[in-house]
Design an enzyme around this catalytic site. Structure first.
Site, PDB file in Angstrom:
ATOM      1  N   SER A  59      50.182  63.177  44.682  1.00  0.00           N
ATOM      2  CA  SER A  59      51.623  63.460  44.745  1.00  0.00           C
ATOM      3  C   SER A  59      52.002  64.596  45.681  1.00  0.00           C
ATOM      4  O   SER A  59      53.187  64.789  45.954  1.00  0.00           O
ATOM      5  CB  SER A  59      52.164  63.760  43.350  1.00  0.00           C
ATOM      6  OG  SER A  59      52.332  62.553  42.653  1.00  0.00           O
ATOM      7  N   TYR A 186      52.867  53.480  49.601  1.00  0.00           N
ATOM      8  CA  TYR A 186      52.853  54.627  48.680  1.00  0.00           C
ATOM      9  C   TYR A 186      51.429  54.940  48.196  1.00  0.00           C
ATOM     10  O   TYR A 186      50.993  56.099  48.207  1.00  0.00           O
ATOM     11  CB  TYR A 186      53.797  54.328  47.508  1.00  0.00           C
ATOM     12  CG  TYR A 186      53.724  55.325  46.393  1.00  0.00           C
ATOM     13  CD1 TYR A 186      54.312  56.586  46.508  1.00  0.00           C
ATOM     14  CD2 TYR A 186      53.060  55.027  45.200  1.00  0.00           C
ATOM     15  CE1 TYR A 186      54.234  57.514  45.475  1.00  0.00           C
ATOM     16  CE2 TYR A 186      52.975  55.938  44.167  1.00  0.00           C
ATOM     17  CZ  TYR A 186      53.564  57.178  44.306  1.00  0.00           C
ATOM     18  OH  TYR A 186      53.479  58.097  43.289  1.00  0.00           O
ATOM     19  N   TYR A 234      56.694  68.218  37.668  1.00  0.00           N
ATOM     20  CA  TYR A 234      57.273  67.273  36.684  1.00  0.00           C
ATOM     21  C   TYR A 234      57.810  68.007  35.457  1.00  0.00           C
ATOM     22  O   TYR A 234      58.493  69.003  35.598  1.00  0.00           O
ATOM     23  CB  TYR A 234      56.250  66.197  36.295  1.00  0.00           C
ATOM     24  CG  TYR A 234      55.509  65.685  37.492  1.00  0.00           C
ATOM     25  CD1 TYR A 234      56.188  64.952  38.460  1.00  0.00           C
ATOM     26  CD2 TYR A 234      54.178  65.991  37.716  1.00  0.00           C
ATOM     27  CE1 TYR A 234      55.545  64.507  39.595  1.00  0.00           C
ATOM     28  CE2 TYR A 234      53.525  65.550  38.847  1.00  0.00           C
ATOM     29  CZ  TYR A 234      54.218  64.811  39.780  1.00  0.00           C
ATOM     30  OH  TYR A 234      53.581  64.390  40.889  1.00  0.00           O
ATOM     31  N   VAL A 252      47.749  64.322  40.917  1.00  0.00           N
ATOM     32  CA  VAL A 252      46.775  63.997  39.867  1.00  0.00           C
ATOM     33  C   VAL A 252      45.321  64.036  40.362  1.00  0.00           C
ATOM     34  O   VAL A 252      44.405  63.875  39.567  1.00  0.00           O
ATOM     35  CB  VAL A 252      47.051  62.640  39.170  1.00  0.00           C
ATOM     36  CG1 VAL A 252      48.284  62.698  38.301  1.00  0.00           C
ATOM     37  CG2 VAL A 252      47.117  61.505  40.176  1.00  0.00           C
TER      38      VAL A 252
HETATM   39  N1  GLN Z   1      49.382  58.079  42.999  1.00  0.00           N
HETATM   40  C1  GLN Z   1      49.768  58.695  41.754  1.00  0.00           C
HETATM   41  C2  GLN Z   1      50.725  57.811  41.007  1.00  0.00           C
HETATM   42  O1  GLN Z   1      51.595  57.296  41.606  1.00  0.00           O
HETATM   43  C3  GLN Z   1      50.406  60.018  42.031  1.00  0.00           C
HETATM   44  C4  GLN Z   1      50.888  60.698  40.773  1.00  0.00           C
HETATM   45  C5  GLN Z   1      50.661  62.183  40.780  1.00  0.00           C
HETATM   46  O2  GLN Z   1      49.910  62.719  41.568  1.00  0.00           O
HETATM   47  N2  GLN Z   1      51.282  62.850  39.839  1.00  0.00           N
HETATM   48  O3  GLN Z   1      50.631  57.619  39.831  1.00  0.00           O
END
Ligand code: GLN
Length: 299
Positions: A59, A186, A234, A252
């Site tokens: 992310s 994405y 978040y 993540v």
């Molecule tokens: N690729 C991950 C997702 O879309 C990114 C989420 C994250 O890093 N919080 O779930």
């Protein structure tokens, strides 16, 4: 009588339990690894631990895709995405339903999917991806930065929530392109791999450090910082602002890009995640460093 363990201990145990669990390629990464790189105004970089090891930025890529879109269409993006903190999980579908398909901000998944959709307008996925990767390479001054195809494929196999979000957006006419094309782009942008050193370098423009690439203008950097501060972690954003007091974006993969405006850009990596899906040790490290250096945006 046995006393219940204090919450922080429970938190630590739970957080050390795993790296990102829903992307198989990331789930096998040992959670206790740690690296940090701090890029300073004089161009020097201070590093410790696994600072040169590539991490899946996940992310954190949302900051760079948003920077691309702001460069392309400017404020028009805000007709499709909000800029308020969500207070919800990064992949919440409930919030999207309540708000009739307009994601709360560009850093939750639904918002980032809309940003990527905008980047795709009239172009092939590979061109949009090339723009994001090109920006990151330019900012980090490093053409070796690449996308991990295996991580992208891994998320393609298991990214059911993101698929649900994309189709939900489509049902509200807030996705212009084919959902599979948007998701493919994405997932690949999330699979960009960078080391803490490269991340810290790429953040120099957002931190407004001397001699950083001029691709991200100061007004744009200001806005990215505001969004990182309010939405970058978040539903853990308030807690992070309280503890660390600096704009930051998590992923993540356990990466964290922390900005100290005018003073430093910091890349941190530790794959063990906390309950919000943010790096557990990375958050602790950012907190300790900010306090030790007296780095804060609130004076
Ligand atoms: N690729 C991950 C997702 O879309 C990114 C989420 C994250 O890093 N919080 O779930």
């Amino acid at each position: 009588m046995r006393l219940a363990p204090p919450v922080p201990i429970l938190d630590v145990i739970r957080c050390y339990a795993s790296s990102c669990s829903y992307i198989p390629e990331l789930a096998v990464i040992a959670p206790q690894q740690f690296g940090i790189a701090i890029s300073l105004p004089d161009g020097g970089t201070v590093t410790a631990g696994d600072a040169a090891k590539p991490l899946s930025i996940q992310s954190i890529s949302k900051v760079f895709s948003l920077a691309c879109v702001l460069g392309r269409i400017g404020d028009q993006i805000w007709t499709r995405v909000g800029r308020e903190p969500s207070g919800s999980r990064f992949d919440s579908i409930q919030l999207l339903e309540i708000e009739h398909g307009r994601p709360r901000n560009p850093f939750i998944n639904a918002g980032a999917i809309v940003v990527t959709d905008e980047l795709l307008a009239g172009r092939a996925p590979r061109e949009a991806l090339a723009e994001i990767l090109g920006l990151v390479r330019t900012l980090a001054e490093d053409d070796d930065i690449h996308i991990s195809e295996s991580v992208a494929q891994s998320e393609t196999m298991t990214g059911h929530r993101n698929r649900a979000l994309a189709h939900y957006l489509k049902s509200y006419n807030n996705l212009l392109n084919n959902p599979e094309h948007v998701l493919g782009t994405y997932f690949h942008q999330c699979a960009i791999e960078m080391s803490c050193i490269q991340l810290a370098k790429a953040g120099r423009a957002i931190a407004g450090l001397p001699d950083a690439s001029a691709i991200i203008s100061l007004p744009k950097a200001r806005r990215l910082n505001a969004l990182m501060m309010l939405c970058g972690q978040y539903d853990g954003s308030g807690e992070f602002a309280f503890r660390v007091g600096l704009p930051a974006k998590s992923g993540v993969g356990g990466g964290l890009l922390v900005i100290v405006p005018g003073r430093a850009s910091i890349g941190i990596w530790s794959p063990g995640l906390n309950v919000f899906g943010n790096s557990h040790m990375g958050t602790h490290a950012a907190e300790r460093l900010a306090h030790a250096m007296n780095w804060a945006v609130f004076g």
